[in-house]
Design a protein around this motif. Structure first.
Motif, PDB file in Angstrom:
ATOM      1  N   GLN A  21       6.112   1.668   6.481  1.00 17.05           N
ATOM      2  CA  GLN A  21       6.114   2.328   7.787  1.00 17.05           C
ATOM      3  C   GLN A  21       4.748   2.961   8.082  1.00 17.05           C
ATOM      4  O   GLN A  21       4.371   3.123   9.226  1.00 17.05           O
ATOM      5  CB  GLN A  21       7.211   3.383   7.850  1.00 17.05           C
ATOM      6  N   ASP A  66       7.956  10.658   1.712  1.00 16.47           N
ATOM      7  CA  ASP A  66       9.188  10.093   1.180  1.00 16.47           C
ATOM      8  C   ASP A  66      10.149  11.171   0.733  1.00 16.47           C
ATOM      9  O   ASP A  66      11.354  11.011   0.801  1.00 16.47           O
ATOM     10  CB  ASP A  66       8.857   9.190  -0.014  1.00 16.47           C
ATOM     11  N   ASN A 115       6.219  15.312   7.933  1.00 19.52           N
ATOM     12  CA  ASN A 115       6.155  14.129   8.805  1.00 19.52           C
ATOM     13  C   ASN A 115       5.400  14.386  10.099  1.00 19.52           C
ATOM     14  O   ASN A 115       5.606  13.685  11.080  1.00 19.52           O
ATOM     15  CB  ASN A 115       7.560  13.616   9.160  1.00 19.52           C
ATOM     16  N   GLU A 165      11.499  14.487  16.239  1.00 19.81           N
ATOM     17  CA  GLU A 165      11.763  15.321  15.055  1.00 19.81           C
ATOM     18  C   GLU A 165      10.797  16.520  15.051  1.00 19.81           C
ATOM     19  O   GLU A 165      11.186  17.645  14.755  1.00 19.81           O
ATOM     20  CB  GLU A 165      11.565  14.477  13.789  1.00 19.81           C
ATOM     21  N   GLN A 166       9.536  16.269  15.396  1.00 19.46           N
ATOM     22  CA  GLN A 166       8.559  17.353  15.495  1.00 19.46           C
ATOM     23  C   GLN A 166       8.983  18.391  16.522  1.00 19.46           C
ATOM     24  O   GLN A 166       8.914  19.590  16.275  1.00 19.46           O
ATOM     25  CB  GLN A 166       7.192  16.784  15.931  1.00 19.46           C
ATOM     26  N   SER A 219       0.943   4.820  -1.713  1.00 19.97           N
ATOM     27  CA  SER A 219       1.553   5.958  -2.418  1.00 19.97           C
ATOM     28  C   SER A 219       2.928   6.313  -1.898  1.00 19.97           C
ATOM     29  O   SER A 219       3.254   6.098  -0.734  1.00 19.97           O
ATOM     30  CB  SER A 219       0.643   7.183  -2.302  1.00 19.97           C
ATOM     31  N   ARG A 220       3.720   6.863  -2.817  1.00 17.56           N
ATOM     32  CA  ARG A 220       4.953   7.556  -2.418  1.00 17.56           C
ATOM     33  C   ARG A 220       4.603   9.039  -2.416  1.00 17.56           C
ATOM     34  O   ARG A 220       3.864   9.521  -3.269  1.00 17.56           O
ATOM     35  CB  ARG A 220       6.052   7.253  -3.406  1.00 17.56           C
ATOM     36  N   ARG A 221       5.139   9.763  -1.433  1.00 18.45           N
ATOM     37  CA  ARG A 221       4.635  11.118  -1.202  1.00 18.45           C
ATOM     38  C   ARG A 221       5.730  12.168  -1.268  1.00 18.45           C
ATOM     39  O   ARG A 221       6.786  12.023  -0.658  1.00 18.45           O
ATOM     40  CB  ARG A 221       3.952  11.181   0.166  1.00 18.45           C
ATOM     41  N   GLN A 258       9.499  10.147  15.549  1.00 19.49           N
ATOM     42  CA  GLN A 258       8.698  11.127  14.816  1.00 19.49           C
ATOM     43  C   GLN A 258       8.381  12.331  15.701  1.00 19.49           C
ATOM     44  O   GLN A 258       8.473  13.479  15.263  1.00 19.49           O
ATOM     45  CB  GLN A 258       7.406  10.456  14.332  1.00 19.49           C
ATOM     46  N   PRO A 289       3.880  10.240   7.272  1.00 20.55           N
ATOM     47  CA  PRO A 289       5.271  10.217   6.808  1.00 20.55           C
ATOM     48  C   PRO A 289       5.354  10.454   5.293  1.00 20.55           C
ATOM     49  O   PRO A 289       4.514   9.950   4.547  1.00 20.55           O
ATOM     50  CB  PRO A 289       5.753   8.809   7.159  1.00 20.55           C
ATOM     51  N   MET A 301       8.993   2.145   1.645  1.00 19.36           N
ATOM     52  CA  MET A 301       8.764   3.388   2.386  1.00 19.36           C
ATOM     53  C   MET A 301       7.378   3.408   2.997  1.00 19.36           C
ATOM     54  O   MET A 301       7.179   3.876   4.098  1.00 19.36           O
ATOM     55  CB  MET A 301       8.901   4.590   1.441  1.00 19.36           C
ATOM     56  N   ASN A 302       6.413   2.864   2.224  1.00 15.74           N
ATOM     57  CA  ASN A 302       5.050   2.950   2.718  1.00 15.74           C
ATOM     58  C   ASN A 302       4.759   1.936   3.803  1.00 15.74           C
ATOM     59  O   ASN A 302       3.781   2.065   4.506  1.00 15.74           O
ATOM     60  CB  ASN A 302       4.077   2.771   1.565  1.00 15.74           C
TER      61      ASN A 302
END
Lengths: 588, 190
Positions: free
Chosen positions: B4, A318, A312, B80-81, A299-301, B77, A316, B1-2
């Protein structure tokens, strides 16, 4: 306009200025000056609880059922420490609470004085912010800031700790006009270009799903309305977390049921197989995602949330959109309407067809019985008898909570009050009391377990004192059912200390507190007994003796993915014993 | 994107972190009010973030502003958090990831300095060697008897650490360090 008054008077004045009508509390040495003001006025009603934790959860119930901040007043030391569970609960579920604690006089702070504790130190990690007021000059500003911080942005609990000498001291009070906070200014409007991109991404989807959470409820009734409008416009199937139930009606045609560990098969499979996920006011909690590295792999989210730290954090995304759910949805609905965008109808038809085949697995099925009351059946009957009324449901924590979420259909927001993030046993009855105070005409039912209900049982006395006709519907299986279920799943069915040997006679207990008590153990008697409960003008304990060893299914076993659910018809003893791998056993 | 996400660290399996760890320097502007440092430190300990170095002092007296400089290590990650979690604290005005800012300007690192006081005790040849090396490192002597020196050294963390490790066999007995102070390079303020 400035006026001269004492610190204690300022507290009452500030509460009035912020529209507070009810305060839940318990007096003690360090708050006596404030209590002395309370008794000399009529604008604010004080509800005396039996334990400070009860005050906290009652204020939470009040807040969740109204959207207004809940207000608590407790004393120093044990008064404050007893509030810690409720504050943490409100922190994890983003519930606005303003908790005022008394403190020993400033000259005694740090001396280990009687009933002294480091309240701001203890509550720092479990509040959105807290203050120790050391000067009377700061008190009006801090009180106004407290309401602002608790209710703005992602809501949460705050503590204002007021030493006793400050309550006696005199200073100038100014009302809450034009408070612009120096640093805390959460963003409400979403970034328009991100919203446009999101709308385009949604329109290009072939297998979209909406995943909504408690943020929709927190954003207010307009958010739920806009969410329904958006679903109506797009036809996208929608699931929700435990905290978000009611934002979209359970009777709606796009409804998939709750998702997550005890969610429906169709909701979890839709999450796993979707190509575009729209997360709204939800935070990808571990109870939702299951095994992260197998979470919704294709999926793209899109993630709409008012708190940037939710983005995130575990999963993660998008396309993040920082903003208030209602504000962002308003823009999304407007853009969708004004554009000619449309989701490919043949793709949507295939997708909803696929979802229907998952739904046909009937993942909430259970084996009915004529001899024992099945707990699921009890909830179904309760729902049938109460669905046409103005009903608010609270719960404790455990199997009964999951069955309530699965089998009670919520049609509106702010009608489902449960401890989601912290999972606090003992939440339900005080929360019901708070909800009943805020909604005197509503039917407020705490769906409870026999173990949870004992954790704040003393609050029965509060309900009696204020004539609050709450109903406590106990699914009594004599076990800590969820603990027992996990012991069966993880520990070879060795039921270590999850059986309550000596439960009270709940009917006699009810009578002792001036409530009405009902006990039922035959399915045939259930309907009449529920009607008896509803007909009683009093508070009622309903001791519903249910099948002792029923398990809560479907279930994503620890360490498994959404598409590896254990379904009720597959969950024989062997499957249950093997459901969780060695790694999964280390998880909670 | 996915793509990752396939290797995303799993809270469920406590899978080994495959993402590379990075060290970042954060500058946190806060209201100088009681408890603000405890809030920041409590956030790090409560959520299991690393603190490699931390310095704090009031920097703008009339505005009651303090600057906290934190050096931390984590996956991108997590870093960033950390930034977002810090921004969530009510008395925090701004959080600036100086390392990210430096990279944006094609620099390796922001300006970073720390100061250490290093006490070395000894006599004879070792004592002379300590003094010679201190000179090479541009450390200055700020206290001395015939049996000891206290050196003051300023520089990047690795220079300070190198100096301290060299002093080890030469009679090092005590060290006090300030932690890292950092600013962005160039003529602009953040």
């Amino acid at each position: 306009m400035k006026r001269e008054m004492t610190g204690a008077e300022m507290v009452l004045q500030a509460l009035k200025d912020h529209g507070v009508q009810h305060v839940f509390g318990y007096p003690g040495g360090a708050v006596l000056p404030i209590y002395d003001e309370i008794i000399q006025q009529d604008d604010i009603t004080h509800i005396l609880v039996r334990h400070e934790q009860g005050a906290g959860h009652a204020a939470e119930g009040y807040a969740r059922s109204t959207g207004k901040p809940g207000v608590v007043l407790v004393t120093s030391g044990p008064g404050a420490t007893n509030m810690v569970t409720a504050l943490t609960d409100a922190m994890l579920d983003s519930i606005p609470l303003v908790c005022i604690t008394g403190q020993v006089p400033t000259h005694l702070i740090g001396n280990d004085a009687f009933q002294e504790c480091d309240t701001v130190g203890i509550t720092r990690p479990c509040t959105k912010h807290n203050w120790l007021v050391r000067r009377i000059e700061d008190l009006p500003r801090v009180l106004h800031e407290a309401f602002y911080v608790a209710t703005s942005g992602r809501p949460g609990p705050v503590v204002v700790d007021i030493p006793k000498d400050i309550q006696f001291a005199t200073g100038e009070y100014e009302g809450p006009n034009n408070i612009a906070h120096k640093t805390y200014r959460p963003r409400l409007k979403g970034d328009m270009s991100a919203i446009r991109q999101a709308v385009e991404l949604i329109a290009s989807a072939r297998r979209p799903v909406l995943y909504t959470g408690g943020g929709v409820i927190n954003s207010g009734p307009a958010a739920s309305q806009l969410l329904r409008e958006f679903v109506e416009l797009t036809g996208i199937p929608i699931t929700s977390t435990l905290m978000g139930l009611g934002a979209y009606p359970a009777s709606g045609k796009s409804w998939l049921g709750m998702l997550g560990m005890h969610g429906t098969y169709e909701a979890n499979m839709a999450m796993h197989d979707c190509d575009v996920m729209i997360a709204i006011g939800a935070r990808f909690d571990d109870r939702i995602t299951g095994r992260l590295d197998a979470f919704s792999p294709g999926s793209r989210r899109i993630h709409i949330d008012i708190d940037p730290s939710s983005i995130n954090k575990t999963v993660p995304v998008d396309l993040p959109i920082i903003g208030d759910v209602a504000h962002v949805l308003e823009d999304m609905v407007r853009i969708w309407r004004s554009s000619s965008l449309k989701i490919d109808q043949s793709a949507m038809k295939a997708w909803t067809g696929q979802i229907d085949t998952w739904r046909a697995r009937n993942s909430l099925a259970y084996r009915p019985s004529e001899d024992f009351i099945m707990p699921q059946y009890a909830i179904q009957r309760l729902y049938e008898h109460t669905k046409s009324r103005n009903t608010i449901i609270t719960t404790e924590v455990g199997q009964h909570q999951m069955w309530a979420a699965q089998f009670y259909g919520f049609e509106a927001p702010n009608r489902w009050l449960t401890s989601g993030g912290l999972g606090t046993m003992g939440y339900g009855m005080p929360a019901a009391i708070g909800a009943q105070v805020a909604n005197p005409d509503a039917l407020v039912i705490d769906i409870a377990g026999d173990a949870s209900i004992l954790m704040n049982i003393q609050e029965m006395s509060t309900a009696t004192q204020y004539g609050l006709p709450v109903k406590v519907f106990i699914l009594n299986n004599q076990y800590m059912g969820m603990v027992r279920q996990w012991q069966q799943l993880l520990h070879g069915n060795r039921l270590s200390h999850s059986y309550t040997e000596s439960l009270p006679d709940f009917v006699k207990l009810a009578e002792a507190y001036g409530w009405h008590g009902i006990a039922v153990d035959k399915p045939a008697d259930l309907d009449d007994a529920i009607e008896e409960m509803l007909a009683s003008p009093k508070a009622v304990i309903f001791d519903c003796r249910v099948a002792n060893l029923a398990n809560c299914f479907p279930m994503i076993p620890s360490g498994k993915a959404h598409n590896e659910m254990l379904l009720p018809d597959e969950a024989n003893d062997e499957a249950v014993a093997k459901a969780i791998s060695k790694e999964g056993k280390a998880l909670v | 994107m996915n793509a990752q996400n396939i290797n995303a660290p799993s809270a469920y399996f406590m899978a080994e972190v495959s993402e590379k760890l990075e060290t970042h320097t954060l500058s946190v502007l806060v209201d100088n009010e009681p408890g603000v440092l405890a809030r920041v430190i409590g956030l790090f300990s409560g959520r299991g973030y690393n603190i490699d170095s931390l310095t704090v002092s009031e920097t703008e007296h009339e505005k009651h502003l303090s600057r906290i400089t934190i050096v931390t290590t984590g996956t991108p990650q997590v870093i960033e958090q950390i930034r977002h979690q810090l921004e969530r604290l009510v008395p925090v005005h701004r959080v600036i990831d100086l390392t990210v800012e430096a990279h944006r300007n094609n620099q390796d690192k922001p300006l970073e300095r720390e100061l250490a006081l290093v006490k070395v005790a000894g006599t004879g040849e070792k004592r002379l060697e300590a003094l010679r090396l201190a000179d090479a490192f541009r450390a200055t002597v700020i206290d001395a008897t015939t049996e000891h020196f206290v050196f003051e050294i300023t520089g990047r963390t690795n220079k300070v650490e190198q100096f301290i490790s060299i002093m080890g066999p030469l009679g090092l007995i005590e060290v006090s360090r300030t932690g890292v102070a950092a600013l962005q390079r160039g003529g602009k303020a953040l």
